[in-house]
Design an enzyme around this catalytic site. Structure first.
Site, PDB file in Angstrom:
ATOM      1  N   GLY A   1      45.406  62.831  82.513  1.00 44.23           N
ATOM      2  CA  GLY A   1      44.585  62.778  81.543  1.00 44.23           C
ATOM      3  C   GLY A   1      43.582  61.205  81.348  1.00 44.23           C
ATOM      4  CG  HIS A   2      39.605  61.640  80.552  1.00 42.24           C
ATOM      5  ND1 HIS A   2      38.352  61.556  81.190  1.00 42.24           N
ATOM      6  CD2 HIS A   2      40.029  62.055  79.316  1.00 42.24           C
ATOM      7  CE1 HIS A   2      38.124  62.461  80.663  1.00 42.24           C
ATOM      8  NE2 HIS A   2      39.184  62.787  79.274  1.00 42.24           N
ATOM      9  CG  ASN A   3      40.528  57.237  77.579  1.00 40.81           C
ATOM     10  OD1 ASN A   3      39.604  57.566  78.131  1.00 40.81           O
ATOM     11  ND2 ASN A   3      40.515  55.977  77.202  1.00 40.81           N
TER      12      ASN A   3
ATOM     13  CD  GLN B   1      35.137  60.127  82.562  1.00 41.13           C
ATOM     14  OE1 GLN B   1      36.707  60.556  81.592  1.00 41.13           O
ATOM     15  NE2 GLN B   1      34.577  60.861  81.612  1.00 41.13           N
TER      16      GLN B   1
END
Lengths: 362, 362, 362
Positions: B250-252, B209
């Protein structure tokens, strides 16, 4: 935009041949071309590797200026001129391996920070990295090359295998863990579960929780997730099982291998999962259920009965996905066309989403 | 009952004129009257200021013995005899400003606690307050007057602007933050997201990540909330966006400015919010969605598709609020009158809410 | 399998007579028989005590080799030959008392760890156990025999009665607590709630949160749960109330005694619970509601209006349980038989549960 070197310094550069080899991908391009890092498809430059999963982003591929792209073989023809292709039937996995070559996981820096508190009889394997203010309790055992982050707490008697990561603020107690286990920031493993019983007068008496938590190899527990120890027998997460953040695992839950439990899921006590069960975000499972291997449980599902192996369920109460879909469509159509009931004003007033503005007079 | 001075010592007292000025309110009363603090409308005394939002608590107003009340102009006539009125079209905002005059936010006490661990090359702005056992990593940068609470961890390379608060047990890594950003107790920002991919043999391989988290000015992250860093690009929360407690980002995920995300909401990876989106408690959003500016998402909603700007949705799956309301009314009427199906006993037995009493024999 | 002595060392052994006395149970067996510990019914051996709640596990009872079993009087006849019976109308409570005899709760070890930071004017009762890196703030007061775990933070002015446990990583501020209160790992009590109001330009101004948290005797707060302090008046949890993990309690919530709030429940601000209210996992309650005593709220319920005393509700929006059950059955039947609408393809596509594999090209 490639990875910020302040946070993600890159190893390399590497020739394409090396990357293709690490990725297990077939190379169609100049094997000697040097690449510096990875980047998203739509911003990658000539020195960077991007990837493509499927047709959905084909337009981005054609416009891409990436030096190399990992993609499925059937899309190879769409690779722009001058861009090298690495063909893989599992492009995301291939890309992960390439990314890991440029950005290997942070290696433990062997040593014990002077502010850490490590019990005299704790056993630390070679190469362990114990961070500031970490606490390792009496008789705890860590394997080789374990990384223990700032403020992490490993309780008395806990055992971890090799190459584990117990990250900042995580807490483990009454816990036996295998190799390559990760507890992310603020994870809580092994604490007392929600077990008590009422007296005739209405007081609650705690039932001693006398089990443990067992984590198989490569289990990962997400940030701020909680895994309660067993009441008598153990709470067990099988090898490879991964929990996302803010998940609750009740006492005596047992899972097989490779289960995927997404954020904010709750599994009540004594429910058992087979292998490779997937549970999507915010789903809830009541206790004492059996969920068969490879079952898939949808987001926000409310599971109140057993789920056979391989079945997909969703909804609350949960039902087979196809049924849930039809029921949802019907309900939606109903809402879209049904006039307000002649029975009078709606009793369920949909409260407005809170805006943070208190409606009190105080 | 006014604020407990042991916890909330009061500045002042202040004359009404000063309060009205701070509040931007029009004063109808003795400008020289001295007030000591704030209190709820139904318990405020002659030395205290209360407020009223609207008609709902008019009875409490008429019975109130508060020395002064902030309220909308149209309710001025209902103010009791002897009670000064401060008229404002935004009474809650006006009250907030008055309360802040009596109870200014805790100022940082410049200095580094001897038990804190601060990297030699970390840069701390003037007036920073670094608390017991805090950890500030290599190359981290804090602006002026930042407050870092006990056990907070700021990872290597992180950057925070001026007047930030990173409260007890919060952890930031891979993070760039603006000014006046607050991480509440136990917040987790920048950790590795839930990114992995299966090998053909069923093992999971982590996808590195490689992004960061960017927090705009005045962003607030609630207690025990989690904001994962991006996979390649960044996770971004726009200026003024506030997260309540136990939220998962969450990511992004990318948000615009001024979004309000209430407790226990979960937003899956790569979903984008415009400006001033409001998401009520426990709602869930799947990934890769677009939520338009000023959309409002209801409590416990399950959003699986894009929401246009300005639209209100609720339900799971989410639908326009009016439709959801009608569907809910219909469903409720159905439940209230439909006899049990002739198909036999109900298969979905509503399990009794757990009482903490295990039903096992162990 | 009895409790792992590495984690749960056993006191004793004890004669049956002693156990029956502690359990308040009627003994049918050799009063002098010595027992060593407790175990699950299906794995207990001759030296161990098991228990049985009801008929559900009768088969396990008949096959059991336990040395003694605690069970209801009406099942006494099913006890195997050679197994002593302890008869009780509350067998789980009786068993809890026996288990506690073998495994008394960990007693505090009086003393202050050298790495703890205790304010000079903090007052610690006799026998307090202050762990590594704990922080106790100015003017805080702890009663006798309090256990403060590693990294726990007790803020300035906080007051705790006797025999409290503030476990690893827990944080309390603006908090007044009675006796025998437990904050489990990572619990957050007293932090600033989600209170702010918009300016006309769209900025958010925090409303100073000037209340406190009051915890009655024997209140327990689960791991990583959050209890926000009041805005003006207090947030109050009545005696005996227990919160499971990952629960959110908003500002100014007030509960009576003995409420049971299961994991991941969220209660919005100013909602009031009577006594002995039970709220099952993942339920959500909007703000400013009144929930009557002994009401029971089902798992994942969405409560948007008051619930009378003694009523059982579930569903979202919540409705009486019988109605919800009928509505759910109807909906399920609908899904199972209704053909896809002629109106065209389904718009609510049920997204597949995420498998952790990003579908982006980056």
């Amino acid at each position: 935009m490639s990875a910020d070197p302040r946070f993600h310094p890159a190893a390399g550069p590497y020739p394409l041949s090396r990357l293709a080899e690490a990725a297990g991908a077939e190379l169609a391009g100049d094997a000697a071309r040097m690449l510096n890092g990875v980047a998203p498809l739509d911003s990658a430059g000539a020195g960077e590797v991007a990837f493509l999963d499927g047709r959905k982003h084909l337009a981005s591929l054609k416009a891409s200026r990436a030096g190399a792209v990992v993609l499925p073989p059937d899309l190879a023809a769409s690779v722009p001129e001058g861009c090298a292709a690495m063909l893989s039937r599992t492009p995301h996995l291939a890309f992960a391996r390439i990314a890991a070559l440029f950005h290997p996981p942070r290696a433990p820096v062997p040593g014990i920070h002077p502010t850490a508190t490590v019990a005299a009889d704790a056993v630390l394997g070679e190469g362990c990295d114990i961070g500031p203010h970490a606490v390792i309790g009496a008789g705890a055992v860590l394997g080789a090359r374990c990384l223990v982050g700032p403020h992490a707490v490993i309780g008395p008697g806990c055992v971890f295998g090799d190459d584990c990561r117990i990250l900042a603020h995580a807490a483990a107690s009454f816990c036996l863990a295998g190799h390559r286990v990760t507890l992310h920031q603020g994870a809580r493993v092994g604490q007392e579960g929600f077990g008590f019983t009422p007296t005739p007068e209405g007081r609650f008496v705690t039932i001693p929780q006398l089990g443990r938590v067992r984590l198989g190899d490569e289990v990962e527990i997400g940030a701020n997730s909680c895994v309660d120890r067993g009441a008598l027998d153990d709470t067990v997460l099988g090898p490879g099982t991964r929990l996302d953040n803010l998940v609750q695992i009740g006492h005596n839950v047992v899972t097989g291998r490779g289960c995927v439990i997404v954020a904010q899921v709750g599994i009540s006590g004594s429910t058992r999962l087979g292998d490779f069960v997937t549970i999507a975000g915010q789903a809830g499972l009541t206790g004492h259920l059996n969920i068969g291997s490879k079952a898939r449980i949808g987001a926000q599902a409310g599971v109140q009965s057993d789920v056979p192996a391989g079945q997909d369920v969703t909804g609350s109460p949960a039902m087979p996905v196809k049924d849930a879909l039809r029921a949802a469509i019907y309900l939606r159509q109903l809402g879209a066309r049904k006039a307000r009931s002649a029975a009078g004003p709606a009793r369920e007033e949909q409260k407005e989403p809170p805006s943070g503005r208190s409606e009190q007079t105080d």
